[in-house]
Scaffold this motif. Structure first.
Motif, PDB file in Angstrom:
ATOM      1  N   GLY A  97       0.782  -1.316   0.069  1.00 20.51           N
ATOM      2  CA  GLY A  97      -0.041   0.097   0.041  1.00 20.51           C
ATOM      3  C   GLY A  97       0.951   1.361   0.020  1.00 20.51           C
ATOM      4  O   GLY A  97       0.357   2.279  -0.219  1.00 20.51           O
ATOM      5  N   GLN A 100       0.386   3.422  -3.111  1.00 18.59           N
ATOM      6  CA  GLN A 100      -0.879   3.978  -3.568  1.00 18.59           C
ATOM      7  C   GLN A 100      -0.670   5.560  -3.607  1.00 18.59           C
ATOM      8  O   GLN A 100       0.258   6.009  -3.147  1.00 18.59           O
ATOM      9  CB  GLN A 100      -1.968   3.578  -2.615  1.00 18.59           C
ATOM     10  CG  GLN A 100      -2.188   2.284  -2.457  1.00 18.59           C
ATOM     11  CD  GLN A 100      -3.257   1.798  -1.301  1.00 18.59           C
ATOM     12  OE1 GLN A 100      -3.193   1.190  -0.368  1.00 18.59           O
ATOM     13  NE2 GLN A 100      -4.604   2.291  -1.917  1.00 18.59           N
ATOM     14  N   ASN A 105      -5.973   5.692  -6.107  1.00 21.51           N
ATOM     15  CA  ASN A 105      -6.813   4.412  -5.516  1.00 21.51           C
ATOM     16  C   ASN A 105      -6.925   4.345  -4.006  1.00 21.51           C
ATOM     17  O   ASN A 105      -7.099   3.347  -3.338  1.00 21.51           O
ATOM     18  CB  ASN A 105      -5.666   3.229  -5.885  1.00 21.51           C
ATOM     19  CG  ASN A 105      -4.254   3.682  -5.617  1.00 21.51           C
ATOM     20  OD1 ASN A 105      -3.975   4.316  -4.740  1.00 21.51           O
ATOM     21  ND2 ASN A 105      -3.410   3.076  -6.349  1.00 21.51           N
ATOM     22  N   TYR A 106      -7.076   5.841  -3.331  1.00 20.89           N
ATOM     23  CA  TYR A 106      -7.475   5.870  -2.038  1.00 20.89           C
ATOM     24  C   TYR A 106      -7.870   7.175  -1.746  1.00 20.89           C
ATOM     25  O   TYR A 106      -7.171   8.231  -2.437  1.00 20.89           O
ATOM     26  CB  TYR A 106      -6.453   5.202  -1.147  1.00 20.89           C
ATOM     27  CG  TYR A 106      -5.196   6.096  -0.561  1.00 20.89           C
ATOM     28  CD1 TYR A 106      -5.319   6.943   0.447  1.00 20.89           C
ATOM     29  CD2 TYR A 106      -4.109   6.208  -1.492  1.00 20.89           C
ATOM     30  CE1 TYR A 106      -4.557   7.965   1.090  1.00 20.89           C
ATOM     31  CE2 TYR A 106      -3.169   6.998  -1.018  1.00 20.89           C
ATOM     32  CZ  TYR A 106      -3.301   8.065   0.175  1.00 20.89           C
ATOM     33  OH  TYR A 106      -2.403   8.772   0.395  1.00 20.89           O
ATOM     34  N   GLU A 149     -13.033   2.624  -4.239  1.00 26.25           N
ATOM     35  CA  GLU A 149     -12.034   2.809  -5.296  1.00 26.25           C
ATOM     36  C   GLU A 149     -11.555   1.826  -6.148  1.00 26.25           C
ATOM     37  O   GLU A 149     -11.818   0.728  -5.531  1.00 26.25           O
ATOM     38  CB  GLU A 149     -10.981   3.514  -4.656  1.00 26.25           C
ATOM     39  CG  GLU A 149     -11.222   4.620  -3.515  1.00 26.25           C
ATOM     40  CD  GLU A 149     -11.296   4.184  -2.206  1.00 26.25           C
ATOM     41  OE1 GLU A 149     -11.644   5.227  -1.238  1.00 26.25           O
ATOM     42  OE2 GLU A 149     -11.358   3.059  -2.038  1.00 26.25           O
ATOM     43  N   GLU A 150     -10.988   1.992  -7.224  1.00 27.02           N
ATOM     44  CA  GLU A 150     -10.443   1.092  -8.186  1.00 27.02           C
ATOM     45  C   GLU A 150      -8.952   1.077  -7.755  1.00 27.02           C
ATOM     46  O   GLU A 150      -8.091   1.606  -8.133  1.00 27.02           O
ATOM     47  CB  GLU A 150     -10.769   1.541  -9.478  1.00 27.02           C
ATOM     48  CG  GLU A 150     -11.919   1.383 -10.169  1.00 27.02           C
ATOM     49  CD  GLU A 150     -12.060   1.731 -11.739  1.00 27.02           C
ATOM     50  OE1 GLU A 150     -11.011   1.600 -12.250  1.00 27.02           O
ATOM     51  OE2 GLU A 150     -13.111   1.747 -12.112  1.00 27.02           O
ATOM     52  N   VAL A 151      -8.766  -0.464  -7.190  1.00 32.00           N
ATOM     53  CA  VAL A 151      -7.203  -0.947  -7.172  1.00 32.00           C
ATOM     54  C   VAL A 151      -7.101  -2.211  -7.505  1.00 32.00           C
ATOM     55  O   VAL A 151      -8.012  -2.963  -7.744  1.00 32.00           O
ATOM     56  CB  VAL A 151      -7.424  -0.951  -5.576  1.00 32.00           C
ATOM     57  CG1 VAL A 151      -5.718  -1.280  -4.924  1.00 32.00           C
ATOM     58  CG2 VAL A 151      -7.934   0.357  -4.652  1.00 32.00           C
ATOM     59  N   TYR A 152      -5.928  -1.897  -8.263  1.00 30.16           N
ATOM     60  CA  TYR A 152      -5.358  -3.179  -9.144  1.00 30.16           C
ATOM     61  C   TYR A 152      -4.205  -3.686  -8.441  1.00 30.16           C
ATOM     62  O   TYR A 152      -3.330  -3.081  -7.867  1.00 30.16           O
ATOM     63  CB  TYR A 152      -5.125  -2.764 -10.616  1.00 30.16           C
ATOM     64  CG  TYR A 152      -6.630  -2.277 -11.307  1.00 30.16           C
ATOM     65  CD1 TYR A 152      -7.112  -3.202 -11.960  1.00 30.16           C
ATOM     66  CD2 TYR A 152      -6.724  -1.125 -11.349  1.00 30.16           C
ATOM     67  CE1 TYR A 152      -8.560  -2.876 -12.664  1.00 30.16           C
ATOM     68  CE2 TYR A 152      -7.968  -0.755 -12.116  1.00 30.16           C
ATOM     69  CZ  TYR A 152      -8.747  -1.537 -12.539  1.00 30.16           C
ATOM     70  OH  TYR A 152      -9.923  -1.199 -13.291  1.00 30.16           O
ATOM     71  N   ARG A 170      -8.254  -6.992  -9.894  1.00 25.52           N
ATOM     72  CA  ARG A 170      -9.158  -5.893  -9.503  1.00 25.52           C
ATOM     73  C   ARG A 170      -9.879  -6.038  -8.188  1.00 25.52           C
ATOM     74  O   ARG A 170     -10.713  -6.845  -8.062  1.00 25.52           O
ATOM     75  CB  ARG A 170     -10.178  -5.721 -10.582  1.00 25.52           C
ATOM     76  CG  ARG A 170     -11.084  -4.360 -10.232  1.00 25.52           C
ATOM     77  CD  ARG A 170     -11.927  -3.922 -11.382  1.00 25.52           C
ATOM     78  NE  ARG A 170     -12.776  -2.765 -10.868  1.00 25.52           N
ATOM     79  CZ  ARG A 170     -13.671  -2.163 -11.638  1.00 25.52           C
ATOM     80  NH1 ARG A 170     -13.980  -2.761 -12.897  1.00 25.52           N
ATOM     81  NH2 ARG A 170     -14.175  -1.178 -11.374  1.00 25.52           N
ATOM     82  N   SER A 174     -11.402  -5.166   0.521  1.00 31.81           N
ATOM     83  CA  SER A 174     -10.195  -4.686   0.978  1.00 31.81           C
ATOM     84  C   SER A 174      -9.230  -5.746   1.474  1.00 31.81           C
ATOM     85  O   SER A 174      -9.407  -6.651   1.696  1.00 31.81           O
ATOM     86  CB  SER A 174     -10.620  -3.813   2.408  1.00 31.81           C
ATOM     87  OG  SER A 174     -11.004  -4.489   3.155  1.00 31.81           O
ATOM     88  N   LEU A 178      -3.361  -2.155   2.331  1.00 37.10           N
ATOM     89  CA  LEU A 178      -4.112  -0.966   1.565  1.00 37.10           C
ATOM     90  C   LEU A 178      -4.296   0.108   2.889  1.00 37.10           C
ATOM     91  O   LEU A 178      -4.689  -0.443   3.765  1.00 37.10           O
ATOM     92  CB  LEU A 178      -5.382  -1.505   1.042  1.00 37.10           C
ATOM     93  CG  LEU A 178      -5.177  -2.410  -0.147  1.00 37.10           C
ATOM     94  CD1 LEU A 178      -6.670  -2.649  -0.804  1.00 37.10           C
ATOM     95  CD2 LEU A 178      -4.589  -2.031  -1.335  1.00 37.10           C
TER      96      LEU A 178
END
Length: 556
Positions: A97, A100, A105-106, A149-152, A170, A174, A178
């Protein structure tokens, strides 16, 4: 002789694979390659991966150039019981994380943890009301939180999909690591409690209270560790059942080992200690065979930045001192000594390291000591004290306080004041204001817990001038620079929300938080704050024998 080392062969010999199990018990692997060579750790990773798949944590999608993809790694921990025996092997998939980007993405982050003062106050109520208290552990707690959010993320190493090896994950739920994972989990859990009639505390947001139709339940959450207590055991069990259906919970039964704290319930109360944590710390510092010391700091000792030679590698110093900070959760007797060594984390010297070793040697002879909660009233009493100009470098004063809820110690502190005081009266008065702030907060918490206070809290101070300043309605010109503290304490006294009284220095319990004391003085004050489990058991036997003697006398 031609050995394997001379030929450059460093690969482990398969004929010695029989010792792999003993190595698993003693050492945690540092990377996936080491863990993949052990059957125990492969099983632990497989259990974690199956839990992620069952929770539908991610979907595999093809990557794009505009996608910000996070790496991930496996983290390995050996979970042990309070007696040091093996409990299980734990493998955790963690997203990196720290890579990020805010706004991409956050957005918001925070980690909800209950305050230790709140835990101690609740434990004091549990003993006074003779309530049962249960402990729960949330399995894969962060997986219950939904991401907005979109997190990859890349596929976990060793578990790549063979049909789609270049796809990325994807995330829908959580994941540990992160930045928004704790927030997502806490939001999901608190929404469940609010829907079931609980009310969140304003004094401590990690405390939830249920009070309806004679049913009173308290729930405290520390990330993924939960404590539940209440006045009706069947309602508490019903809540645990409901929580287990909504989340993957593990009921650990009555409270016995929580956040590294060993809890022992006795007929007359509750004993808290960190014996295992202390022993592990001594082993890590290579002082498990050291000679015990009578006090954690020498009488009148004051550390300076100019003392000693700077350490070439301060990593061990900072690691041990950081561990000692958590040990003060149940050991108020080392609070002042730990506060002193914490002030030199930026540039520790050989003299500072000797002071740390003295604390560890003291813990060697008192590892089982800790807090003891007994039945009693709910009167709030605090002691405030200050050591004027105690710091040799900045001449700032060291202030300390301790607070009791009935007979139980629930809050304490030892801290260097932010500004230089021009007199001992000013130093003492500033510390009174700090203590009064803590008293007001505890009062608010007790009000939410429906704990009535029949009289205003008493604040004991050993400085007559400070007490006169708090009681005198005339504003002196010499106190203009402490006007905020003056008005704050003065208004509490006028409103009769605080009662400031004088106590002699001999009986000032907060003296242990402001300076190094002699052995006799330190032992006397320590006996008022903590005790060993042996003394607690002796008190139980004494009370039991007195009860039998009274029964015999009545029968006669």
């Amino acid at each position: 002789m031609l050995t394997r080392l001379k030929t450059g062969t460093r690969k482990p010999n398969p004929r010695y694979a029989l010792i792999s199990f003993s190595q698993d018990l003693d050492r945690e692997p540092h990377n996936f390659r080491e863990a993949n060579q052990s059957h125990s750790w492969r099983s632990a990773m497989n259990v974690e991966f199956q839990a992620l798949q069952k929770a539908s944590t991610w979907d595999l999608v093809p990557p794009s150039q505009a996608t910000h993809i996070l790496p991930c790694k496996w983290v390995y921990r050996i979970k042990r019981k309070s007696d040091g025996s093996l409990e299980r092997f734990k493998a955790r998939l963690v997203a990196n994380g720290f890579l990020q980007k805010e706004g991409i993405n956050y957005t918001e982050t925070f980690c909800p943890v209950v305050k230790h003062v709140t835990i101690r106050i609740v434990l004091s109520l549990v003993v006074s009301q003779d309530w049962p208290i249960r402990q729960l552990d949330v399995q894969n707690a962060f997986l219950h939180g939904h991401l907005t959010e979109e997190v990859y993320m890349r596929q976990p190493k060793g578990f790549e999909d063979p049909s789609r090896p270049h796809h990325v994950c994807r995330l829908r739920k959580s994941l540990y690591g992160l930045k928004q994972a704790p927030r997502a989990w806490f939001h999901q859990f608190s929404e469940f409690l609010l829907q079931h009639g609980f009310v969140g505390s304003q004094a401590d947001h990690s405390l939830f209270i249920y009070n309806s139709h004679g049913v009173y339940i308290l729930l405290l959450i520390y990330v993924d560790d939960i404590l539940i207590t209440g006045n009706q055991s069947n309602k508490v069990q019903s809540l645990i059942t409901s929580l287990s259906k909504a989340f993957a919970m593990k009921d650990l039964g009555p409270l016995s080992y929580f956040l590294g704290i060993e809890v022992t319930r006795m007929p007359t109360g509750l004993h808290l200690s960190q014996n295992k944590y202390t022993c592990d710390l001594l082993i890590r510092a290579h002082l498990q065979d050291s000679k015990p010391c009578a006090t954690p700091v020498a009488s009148g000792s004051q550390l300076s930045v100019m003392d000693g030679i700077p350490l070439s590698d301060p990593h061990e110093y900072r690691s041990v001192v950081g561990a000692l900070q958590y040990l003060t959760v149940t050991r108020p007797d080392i609070t002042y000594a730990v506060n002193q060594v914490c002030q030199h984390m930026h540039q520790p010297t050989t003299v500072h390291w000797i002071a740390v070793k003295r604390i560890l040697r003291y813990l060697k002879g008192s590892s089982t000591d800790g807090l003891f909660f007994a039945q009693g009233n709910t009167t709030l009493v605090a002691y405030s004290d200050s050591d004027y100009a105690g710091n040799p470098d900045t001449r700032r004063s060291t202030g300390g306080f301790c607070m009791f809820l009935g007979p139980n110690l629930v809050s304490w502190s030892s801290k260097k004041q932010r500004t230089v005081a021009r007199s001992s009266t000013e130093s003492e008065y500033r510390q009174m204001a700090i203590t009064a702030t803590e008293i007001v907060w505890v009062q608010q918490l007790l009000l939410e817990l429906s704990v009535s206070q029949h009289s205003p809290p008493v604040l004991w101070c050993d400085n007559i001038s400070s007490i006169a300043l708090a009681s005198n309605p005339v504003f002196h010109s010499r106190t203009k620079h402490v006007a905020i503290d003056y008005h704050y304490v003065r208004e509490l006294v006028i409103a009769r929300a605080l009662n400031v009284r004088y106590v002699s220095t001999t009986h000032q319990l907060a003296d242990i938080f402001t300076k190094g004391l002699s052995f006799a003085r330190f032992t006397f004050l320590k006996s008022k704050l903590i005790r060993s489990p042996l003394l607690s058991l002796r008190e139980d036997d004494r009370r039991h024998n007195n009860s039998l003697r009274d029964t015999t006398d009545t029968t006669s």
